[in-house]
Enzyme design. Structure first.
Site, PDB file in Angstrom:
ATOM      1  N   SER A  42       0.825  -1.208   0.000  1.00  0.00           N
ATOM      2  CA  SER A  42       0.000   0.000   0.000  1.00  0.00           C
ATOM      3  C   SER A  42       0.864   1.264   0.000  1.00  0.00           C
ATOM      4  CB  SER A  42      -0.883   0.004   1.247  1.00  0.00           C
ATOM      5  OG  SER A  42      -1.483   1.274   1.423  1.00  0.00           O
ATOM      6  N   THR A  73      -5.236   2.892  -7.537  1.00  0.00           N
ATOM      7  CA  THR A  73      -6.555   2.809  -6.904  1.00  0.00           C
ATOM      8  C   THR A  73      -7.417   3.978  -7.358  1.00  0.00           C
ATOM      9  OG1 THR A  73      -5.606   1.649  -5.044  1.00  0.00           O
ATOM     10  CG2 THR A  73      -7.750   2.692  -4.670  1.00  0.00           C
ATOM     11  N   TYR A  95      -1.852   5.758  -4.411  1.00  0.00           N
ATOM     12  CA  TYR A  95      -2.851   6.813  -4.236  1.00  0.00           C
ATOM     13  C   TYR A  95      -2.243   8.074  -4.824  1.00  0.00           C
ATOM     14  CZ  TYR A  95      -5.911   4.232  -1.001  1.00  0.00           C
ATOM     15  OH  TYR A  95      -6.793   3.356  -0.439  1.00  0.00           O
ATOM     16  N   LYS A 137      -7.296  -0.395 -10.289  1.00  0.00           N
ATOM     17  CA  LYS A 137      -7.930  -1.106  -9.167  1.00  0.00           C
ATOM     18  C   LYS A 137      -9.177  -0.371  -8.694  1.00  0.00           C
ATOM     19  CE  LYS A 137      -6.951  -2.664  -4.413  1.00  0.00           C
ATOM     20  NZ  LYS A 137      -7.762  -1.801  -3.555  1.00  0.00           N
ATOM     21  N   HIS A 186     -13.031  -2.130  -2.956  1.00  0.00           N
ATOM     22  CA  HIS A 186     -12.203  -1.660  -1.839  1.00  0.00           C
ATOM     23  C   HIS A 186     -12.603  -2.369  -0.542  1.00  0.00           C
ATOM     24  CE1 HIS A 186      -9.385   1.902  -1.170  1.00  0.00           C
ATOM     25  NE2 HIS A 186      -9.440   1.348   0.014  1.00  0.00           N
TER      26      HIS A 186
HETATM   27  C1  FNR Z   1      -7.819  -1.853   2.257  1.00  0.00           C
HETATM   28  N1  FNR Z   1      -7.802  -1.638   0.882  1.00  0.00           N
HETATM   29  C2  FNR Z   1      -6.865  -0.781   0.352  1.00  0.00           C
HETATM   30  N2  FNR Z   1      -6.831  -0.576  -0.979  1.00  0.00           N
HETATM   31  C3  FNR Z   1      -5.918   0.241  -1.520  1.00  0.00           C
HETATM   32  O1  FNR Z   1      -5.893   0.391  -2.732  1.00  0.00           O
HETATM   33  N3  FNR Z   1      -5.005   0.889  -0.726  1.00  0.00           N
HETATM   34  C4  FNR Z   1      -4.983   0.748   0.620  1.00  0.00           C
HETATM   35  O2  FNR Z   1      -4.157   1.328   1.297  1.00  0.00           O
HETATM   36  C5  FNR Z   1      -5.960  -0.101   1.203  1.00  0.00           C
HETATM   37  N4  FNR Z   1      -6.020  -0.271   2.550  1.00  0.00           N
HETATM   38  C6  FNR Z   1      -6.921  -1.146   3.090  1.00  0.00           C
HETATM   39  C7  FNR Z   1      -6.916  -1.365   4.462  1.00  0.00           C
HETATM   40  C8  FNR Z   1      -7.787  -2.299   5.007  1.00  0.00           C
HETATM   41  C9  FNR Z   1      -7.751  -2.555   6.476  1.00  0.00           C
HETATM   42  C10 FNR Z   1      -8.678  -3.018   4.184  1.00  0.00           C
HETATM   43  C11 FNR Z   1      -9.609  -4.046   4.751  1.00  0.00           C
HETATM   44  C12 FNR Z   1      -8.702  -2.779   2.829  1.00  0.00           C
HETATM   45  C13 FNR Z   1      -8.639  -2.462  -0.007  1.00  0.00           C
HETATM   46  C14 FNR Z   1      -7.934  -3.767  -0.330  1.00  0.00           C
HETATM   47  O3  FNR Z   1      -6.855  -3.537  -1.210  1.00  0.00           O
HETATM   48  C15 FNR Z   1      -8.872  -4.773  -1.019  1.00  0.00           C
HETATM   49  O4  FNR Z   1      -9.532  -4.142  -2.089  1.00  0.00           O
HETATM   50  C16 FNR Z   1      -9.899  -5.371  -0.062  1.00  0.00           C
HETATM   51  O5  FNR Z   1      -9.375  -5.501   1.225  1.00  0.00           O
HETATM   52  C17 FNR Z   1     -10.362  -6.723  -0.561  1.00  0.00           C
HETATM   53  O6  FNR Z   1     -11.395  -7.215   0.216  1.00  0.00           O
HETATM   54  P1  FNR Z   1     -11.210  -8.248   1.436  1.00  0.00           P
HETATM   55  O7  FNR Z   1     -10.286  -9.358   0.988  1.00  0.00           O
HETATM   56  O8  FNR Z   1     -10.684  -7.471   2.584  1.00  0.00           O
HETATM   57  O9  FNR Z   1     -12.615  -8.721   1.665  1.00  0.00           O
END
Ligand code: FNR
Length: 370
Positions: A107, A156, A130, A231, A255
């Protein structure tokens, strides 16, 4: 402690171990959390049509993603602030991914920098981006990721503003004072102030570029030669535009249900995207994948691979690197078993006919009377 036998069990362990503010941040979805439940529920509405009496003594789960060979189509999604789950945070995740022979996505908001993660040793890694208002910051960061050996940028696109996560608002969520957004530390963007609501939502409002648009996908290609995965795509329309604008792949994602509530589950949106992509670029999925059967269903609907988010932070909280290794191993074992019991020996043998969905035309049981 009772033996952990599936991925979901790590959530309850994490809940016990973590401070409430951290657990809530990891677990929550946006607003009513309808999409959060739906991301899981939708998988349970897809059933199998297994084929029998096929020699399944050898199962090959390997695949090639953007030219990189990996052990299985199960990869790690970017999740922010992993050191809030465990002191080793992103280091532990990177090591677990690399020992499992799969890809980790780091991330932008990691609590370890791109250089630190690279220093853990070899491994195929993607960098999630980001886009900040200050484009010099973005360009610098992308160059650092490239130099540190990251192989793709996951851009993202579903976060021009942060979704309304009510637990974070109630908790006045901020990053604990002993942690920083390591990639931005020297740029005066590494910390997050307390706010009247979610500190992260305020940080996003202050720093993240709401004007982000398709022309920026083009711009990104002028500052990096890395392939770009878009994404956060949920529609055929955006799939076509992403490909026109040079995307090397699409990640169907909501997300983890943390942005717009009442979008469909990703498994429901997947097939529309796959059809629109027409095989021109690979399509991936994340959201609610917790079982090997889920992985199989996504591949049967045309995904080239899936990513997991929360299972990584929950297992990190429970057992650090060993936990993440175990999550990857359990998913791999379950996926292998699903392939065997469905009569598929390699990923290319998984077809749309191995599953049935509620949107498939009903097969009449009785011949219609004319
Ligand atoms: C995320 N997600 C996410 N996506 C992204 O592009 N940058 C980020 O920094 C984050 N941070 C993040 C933190 C937490 C705690 C969660 C739960 C999710 C989204 C992540 O990449 C992904 O799309 C989802 O987590 C997928 O779903 P599941 O496997 O958590 O159900």
């Amino acid at each position: 402690m009772v033996e952990v036998t599936n991925v979901t069990e790590y959530q309850a362990i994490a809940k016990e171990k973590l401070p409430k503010m951290a657990y809530d941040y990891y677990a929550s979805g946006a607003e009513d959390q309808w999409t959060l439940a739906e991301n899981r529920n939708a998988f349970s509405r897809i059933l199998f049509r297994p084929r029998i009496l096929i020699d399944v003594s050898k199962i090959d789960m390997t695949t090639t993603i953007l030219g990189f060979k990996i052990s299985m189509p199960i990869m790690i999604a970017p999740t922010a602030f992993q050191k809030m789950a465990h002191p080793e945070g992103e280091y532990a995740t990177a090591r677990a991914a690399s020992s499992a022979g799969t890809i980790m996505t780091l991330s932008s908001w990691a609590t370890s920098s791109v250089e630190e993660v690279a220093s853990t040793g070899p491994g195929i890694r993607f960098f999630q981006l980001y886009v900040y208002k200050d484009r010099n910051v973005v360009a610098q960061l992308v160059r650092r990721a490239e130099r540190a050996g990251f192989k793709a940028i996951a851009l993202t696109v579903d976060t021009p503003r942060l979704g309304r996560r009510e637990a974070d608002i109630k908790n006045r969520f901020v990053l604990p004072p002993f942690l920083t957004l390591k990639n931005f530390e020297g740029l005066d963007l590494g910390s997050m102030d307390k706010a009247e609501d979610s500190g992260l939502a305020s940080y996003v409002a202050g720093q993240i570029d709401r004007t982000l648009s398709w022309k920026d996908v083009k711009w990104l290609q002028t500052i990096t030669s890395l392939p770009i995965l878009v994404k956060g795509v949920l529609t055929a329309e955006d799939t076509r535009i992403a490909i026109q604008n040079g995307a090397s792949g699409i990640i169907v994602s909501n997300h983890g249900a943390r942005q717009l509530d009442y979008v469909p589950s990703t498994i429901m949106a997947l097939e529309e995207v796959v059809k629109a992509a027409q095989g021109r670029v690979p399509v991936f999925l994340d959201g609610g994948v917790r079982r090997g059967t889920d992985v199989f269903k996504a591949l049967a609907l045309g995904a080239s691979g899936i990513f997991i988010g929360r299972p990584v932070v929950f297992s990190l909280a429970a057992e650090g690197e060993a936990g993440v290794r175990k999550v990857l191993q359990m998913l791999k074992d379950e996926f292998e078993l699903t392939m065997a019991l469905s009569g598929c020996r390699s990923l290319s043998e998984i077809t749309r006919n191995h599953i049935v969905t509620e949107w498939d035309a009903p097969k009449p049981l009785i011949a219609p009377r004319l």
